[in-house]
Motif scaffolding. Sequence first.
Motif, short mmCIF file in Angstrom:
data_model
loop_
_atom_site.label_atom_id
_atom_site.label_comp_id
_atom_site.label_asym_id
_atom_site.label_seq_id
_atom_site.Cartn_x
_atom_site.Cartn_y
_atom_site.Cartn_z
N ALA A 229 -9.67 11.09 3.27
CA ALA A 229 -9.80 10.92 1.81
C ALA A 229 -8.70 10.00 1.28
CB ALA A 229 -9.75 12.28 1.12
N LEU A 230 -7.50 10.15 1.81
CA LEU A 230 -6.40 9.29 1.36
C LEU A 230 -6.66 7.84 1.77
CD1 LEU A 230 -3.38 11.63 2.16
CD2 LEU A 230 -4.25 11.02 -0.11
N ALA A 231 -7.19 7.67 2.96
CA ALA A 231 -7.51 6.31 3.40
C ALA A 231 -8.57 5.70 2.49
CB ALA A 231 -7.99 6.33 4.86
N ASP A 232 -9.56 6.50 2.14
CA ASP A 232 -10.60 6.02 1.22
C ASP A 232 -10.01 5.60 -0.12
OD1 ASP A 232 -12.50 6.44 3.10
OD2 ASP A 232 -13.29 8.30 2.25
N ALA A 233 -8.95 6.31 -0.50
CA ALA A 233 -8.31 6.01 -1.78
C ALA A 233 -7.32 4.85 -1.67
CB ALA A 233 -7.60 7.26 -2.30
N GLY A 234 -7.24 4.28 -0.49
CA GLY A 234 -6.37 3.13 -0.32
C GLY A 234 -4.92 3.48 -0.01
N LEU A 235 -4.69 4.71 0.43
CA LEU A 235 -3.33 5.13 0.75
C LEU A 235 -3.15 5.19 2.26
CD1 LEU A 235 -3.09 8.09 -1.78
CD2 LEU A 235 -2.18 5.79 -2.07
N MET B 37 0.85 -1.21 0.00
CA MET B 37 0.00 0.00 0.00
C MET B 37 0.88 1.25 0.00
SD MET B 37 -2.90 1.12 2.80
CE MET B 37 -4.01 -0.22 2.44
N PRO B 38 0.66 2.16 -0.94
CA PRO B 38 1.51 3.37 -0.98
C PRO B 38 1.43 4.14 0.33
CG PRO B 38 0.16 3.20 -2.96
CD PRO B 38 -0.32 2.14 -2.01
N ARG B 39 2.57 4.65 0.73
CA ARG B 39 2.63 5.36 2.01
C ARG B 39 2.94 6.84 1.76
NH1 ARG B 39 6.76 1.27 4.84
NH2 ARG B 39 7.96 2.05 3.10
N VAL B 40 2.14 7.66 2.36
CA VAL B 40 2.26 9.11 2.15
C VAL B 40 2.56 9.78 3.49
CG1 VAL B 40 1.07 11.20 1.36
CG2 VAL B 40 0.58 8.99 0.27
N TRP C 208 11.89 10.01 6.17
CA TRP C 208 11.16 10.45 4.97
C TRP C 208 11.33 9.48 3.83
CZ3 TRP C 208 7.95 14.27 6.10
CH2 TRP C 208 8.25 15.10 7.20
N ALA C 209 12.51 8.86 3.76
CA ALA C 209 12.78 7.95 2.65
C ALA C 209 11.86 6.74 2.67
CB ALA C 209 14.24 7.51 2.69
N ALA C 210 11.29 6.45 3.83
CA ALA C 210 10.39 5.29 3.93
C ALA C 210 9.04 5.56 3.29
CB ALA C 210 10.19 4.91 5.40
N ALA C 211 8.77 6.81 3.00
CA ALA C 211 7.49 7.14 2.35
C ALA C 211 7.63 7.03 0.83
CB ALA C 211 7.08 8.56 2.72
N ASP C 212 6.54 6.69 0.20
CA ASP C 212 6.53 6.69 -1.26
C ASP C 212 6.33 8.09 -1.80
OD1 ASP C 212 6.65 3.75 -1.72
OD2 ASP C 212 4.81 3.83 -0.51
N PRO D 259 1.70 5.31 10.84
CA PRO D 259 1.14 3.97 10.66
C PRO D 259 2.22 2.92 10.44
CG PRO D 259 0.90 5.24 8.67
CD PRO D 259 1.48 6.17 9.68
N TRP D 260 3.43 3.36 10.15
CA TRP D 260 4.44 2.33 9.94
C TRP D 260 5.66 2.57 10.83
CZ3 TRP D 260 2.81 5.70 6.15
CH2 TRP D 260 3.71 6.67 5.76
N GLY D 261 5.34 2.91 12.07
CA GLY D 261 6.39 2.94 13.07
C GLY D 261 7.17 4.23 13.16
#
Length: 269
Positions: A25-31, A1-4, A45-49, A226-228
Motif C-alpha cells: 500500500a505504501l508503494a502504491d502511495a509512492g512511498l 521519494m519519502p522514505r519510511v 533511523w535518521a535516514a528515514a523521513d 531500499p536505500w542501503g
Amino acid sequence: MPRVLLATCAEAAGRDDDEPLLLAALADAGLTAAPADWADPGVDWAAADLVVVRSTWDYAPRRDEFLAWARKVAGETALLNPAEVLEWNTDKRYLGELADAGLPVVPTAWVTGAAELPAALARWDGDLVVKPVVSAGARDTARFPAAERRAAAAFAERILAGGRPVIVQPYLARLDAEGRPAWSTSTAPTATPSARAPCWPVLRSGPGCSPRRRSRPGRRPPRSGPWGTPSWPRSGRAPASSRSTPASTWCPATTAGPGCSRSSSPSRA
Ligand SMILES: Nc1ncnc2c1ncn2[C@@H]1O[C@H](COP(=O)(O)OP(=O)(O)O)[C@@H](O)[C@H]1O
Ligand SMILES: [Mg+2]
C-alpha cells in the motif's frame, strides 16, 4: 521519494501478515518503505523521513530500552506514534486513565503487591485473566478457570516477584469472537500434564501461534532496505519454540505460569 521505516523485531520475522500488505500500500502511495528491527544498532533511523512503530512485539521484557530507542529516533526524525504516546500505552495502567475519563474498558483489578491479590481474585466469579501491566503478544498472560484461584495467585505472585504489577480481569469470551484470537477455543483445560498445570495456556496473539499470525513461509517479500540499510534480520531469528507451531496446537504464552511454562518463568521477563 519519502522514505519510511517500519519498526519491527526479530521475533516478528515472517509472522506479521499485515506487513506485506502495508508495504504494498505504501508503494502504491509512492512511498519507499522497508522494515527494520528496532533493536538493530546498525539501522540508520535518521535516514528515514518517517519511522512507524509496527510490530515491535519483543519490547515487553526490555521496555526501558525500547523507550530509549523511541526517544532517540524521535530526536532524529518523525516517529509515529510519538515517544510520549509509546511511553504511555506500553504500560496497561493507561487503561485506568481511560476508565477515569469515562471510556469503557475491560473491568480490571490492579495489583501492585501480593497483599492485594486475594481481593482481586475474588472480585469476579468465573474464569479470570492474569497478566502483567507491561506485556505484548499475550506474553505472561494466562486464563484460569474459576476453580483454580490458587494457581492464578501463584502465577500472579511470580509476575509480581519479577517487579511487575499485575492485572486481573474477568475472562470475556466475546473477545475470542471479536478480537484477535489469542486464546485457544479448545475446552481442554490445559495442554500440559494435569498434574502440573491448572491454568489454561494462552495462545500468543503475536508471532507464530495464532491462526492469523502464524508463519507462512514464502509469503514474505525479501527484507532488504531500499536505500542501503540492510534491515532484516540482523539480530537473530525467533526462538525455535515459536517458529514452527502449527496454528491449531496449544502454545503457552512465552513465559506462562505455574506448570504451563515450558521454557521460562514470568519473573525472568
Ligand atoms: N479479559 C480478557 N478476556 C478475554 N480475552 C482476553 C482478556 N485479556 C486479554 N485477552 C486476550 O489476550 C490477548 C492479549 O491481551 P492484551 O491485554 O491485549 O495484552 P497484550 O498487550 O499482550 O496484547 C488479547 O488480544 C485477547 O485476545
Ligand atoms: Mg493486545
